[in-house]
Design a protein around this motif. Structure first.
Motif, PDB file in Angstrom:
ATOM      1  N   UNK A  63       0.673  -1.276  -0.195  1.00 59.07           N
ATOM      2  CA  UNK A  63      -0.068  -0.039  -0.146  1.00 59.07           C
ATOM      3  C   UNK A  63       0.915   1.384  -0.079  1.00 59.07           C
ATOM      4  N   UNK A  64       0.304   2.280  -0.650  1.00 60.36           N
ATOM      5  CA  UNK A  64       1.055   3.675  -0.439  1.00 60.36           C
ATOM      6  C   UNK A  64       1.182   4.381   0.879  1.00 60.36           C
ATOM      7  N   UNK A  65       2.444   4.605   1.147  1.00 60.73           N
ATOM      8  CA  UNK A  65       2.306   4.985   2.676  1.00 60.73           C
ATOM      9  C   UNK A  65       2.758   6.483   2.439  1.00 60.73           C
ATOM     10  N   UNK A  66       2.945   7.269   1.361  1.00 57.11           N
ATOM     11  CA  UNK A  66       3.373   8.451   1.146  1.00 57.11           C
ATOM     12  C   UNK A  66       2.419   8.870   0.048  1.00 57.11           C
ATOM     13  N   UNK A  67       1.778  10.038   0.462  1.00 57.26           N
ATOM     14  CA  UNK A  67       0.610  10.417  -0.479  1.00 57.26           C
ATOM     15  C   UNK A  67       1.610  11.794  -1.264  1.00 57.26           C
ATOM     16  N   UNK A  68       1.376  11.507  -2.687  1.00 55.93           N
ATOM     17  CA  UNK A  68       2.172  12.546  -3.328  1.00 55.93           C
ATOM     18  C   UNK A  68       1.492  14.034  -3.578  1.00 55.93           C
ATOM     19  N   UNK A  69       0.319  13.950  -3.039  1.00 56.93           N
ATOM     20  CA  UNK A  69      -0.412  15.269  -3.112  1.00 56.93           C
ATOM     21  C   UNK A  69      -0.938  15.163  -1.566  1.00 56.93           C
ATOM     22  N   UNK A  70      -0.272  16.254  -0.778  1.00 61.26           N
ATOM     23  CA  UNK A  70      -0.624  16.174   0.478  1.00 61.26           C
ATOM     24  C   UNK A  70      -1.507  17.540   0.991  1.00 61.26           C
TER      25      UNK A  70
END
Length: 342
Positions: free
Chosen positions: A90-97
């Motif tokens: 799973x993604x653990x770092x969102x590109x768009x915060x």
């Protein structure tokens, strides 16, 4: 006939010895190769080898180039993926915060030159060399209206999609659609011949038919027009979409429909008829707790509904790691037995 020829026959309604049988085994590959998931998914050759080994063992028609859905986020700048030994990465770092990040968010000029693409390209190159002439090679591409969910999180994306600001929403959608154009072209060029168009927002289960027509369909058209719909499979993340099947035929021209287990299969067969391919899907979440005999009976039920008249494929969703191997074998044995035309 080769599995690729059997798939074409089912799509066209021409004679074949049996229906196509898909089995989607993705996370099982790390276990197959005896590697930690993080090491396995970083190695495109290992992913390809695992797919080839599992296809030889179980006999399903298809292989996969998909590593995990978060790969698309990595290509677009995600710095961290959470790997688990018993589940899906799973993604653990969102590109768009924050919404301010949308303006700064850029699509690479050539995604095939990014580090994250390299294992995908390597995997596809091997699969194309080994089975490209004989077997369906499946690849996965997320629709522009769904991709933001892995870039900013589903809750923030739903709020932006439904409530705005709509200028920012549309700016992000344009960028995601531009990425889709590159991705689908790159997957085709690398050897993928079955392209899973993942569009959960294309199901009324998520946003309602009116929103699908007004807010989602125009972006799906933008996604697909440049490259066309050859090899494209309409897939809504296991959500039912019978209500929009006619709309998908008329507006997008997609003829292969990969249903979810909650869909009314008999209704879908009537809706699709001989215009394309109806894909009946077993509930592989429930398979975790079934016996092999229960699995076999469910396969029989699905095929008895879908097989008459042809234009039918049997498959599963994304087989959880917790499904016992005995159930995988029972599913495929029953699919080949009941799906035989001879």
């Amino acid at each position: 006939m080769t599995p690729l020829q059997i798939l074409a026959a089912a799509q066209n309604g021409t004679p074949a010895p049996r229906i196509p049988v898909f089995c989607n085994l993705l996370d099982q590959g790390a276990r197959e190769m005896g590697l930690r998931p993080q090491s396995y998914f970083a190695d495109g050759a290992a992913v390809a080898e695992a797919q080839l080994r599992m296809q030889r063992r179980y006999g399903q028609d298809n292989v996969w180039s998909l590593h995990y859905v978060g790969k698309e986020a990595e290509i677009l700048g995600c710095k961290e993926i959470l790997f688990a030994h018993d589940g899906v990465p799973n993604v653990a770092d969102f590109v768009i915060k924050s919404l301010d990040d949308i303006a700064k968010f850029e699509i690479p000029a050539d995604i095939t030159q990014t580090e994250a693409w390299q294992p995908i390209g390597e995997c596809l190159s091997i699969l194309a060399d080994e089975v490209g002439a004989t077997h369906p090679i499946c690849a996965y591409a997320t629709a522009s209206t769904t991709l933001p969910a892995i870039l900013m999180g589903m809750d923030k994306w739903m709020e932006l999609f439904l409530l705005g600001p709509f200028d920012l929403r549309d700016e992000l959608l344009r960028k995601c659609s531009d990425f889709f154009h590159q991705e689908i072209a790159a997957l085709r060029a690398a050897g993928a011949n079955v392209l899973i168009y993942s569009t959960p927002f294309g199901s009324p289960y998520f946003v309602g038919r009116r929103q699908v027509e007004a807010g989602v369909l125009p972006w799906m058209r933008r996604d697909l027009v440049p490259g066309g719909v050859e090899g494209i499979v309409y897939y809504c993340g296991m959500a039912p979409f019978n209500e929009v099947i006619d709309l998908v035929f008329a507006e997008l021209g997609i003829t292969t429909h990969y249903l979810g287990p909650l869909a009314d299969l008999a209704d879908a067969k009537v809706l699709i008829g001989n215009r394309g391919l109806c894909c009946g899907v077993i509930d592989d979440i429930r398979m975790i707790h079934w016996t092999p005999e229960q699995t076999r009976l469910e396969v029989q039920r699905i095929i008895e509904i879908g097989k008459p008249g042809g234009h039918f494929l049997f498959g599963n969703g994304v087989m959880p790691l917790a499904v016992p191997e005995a159930n995988i074998r029972a599913m495929l044995a029953a699919a080949f037995e009941y799906g035989n035309w001879q």
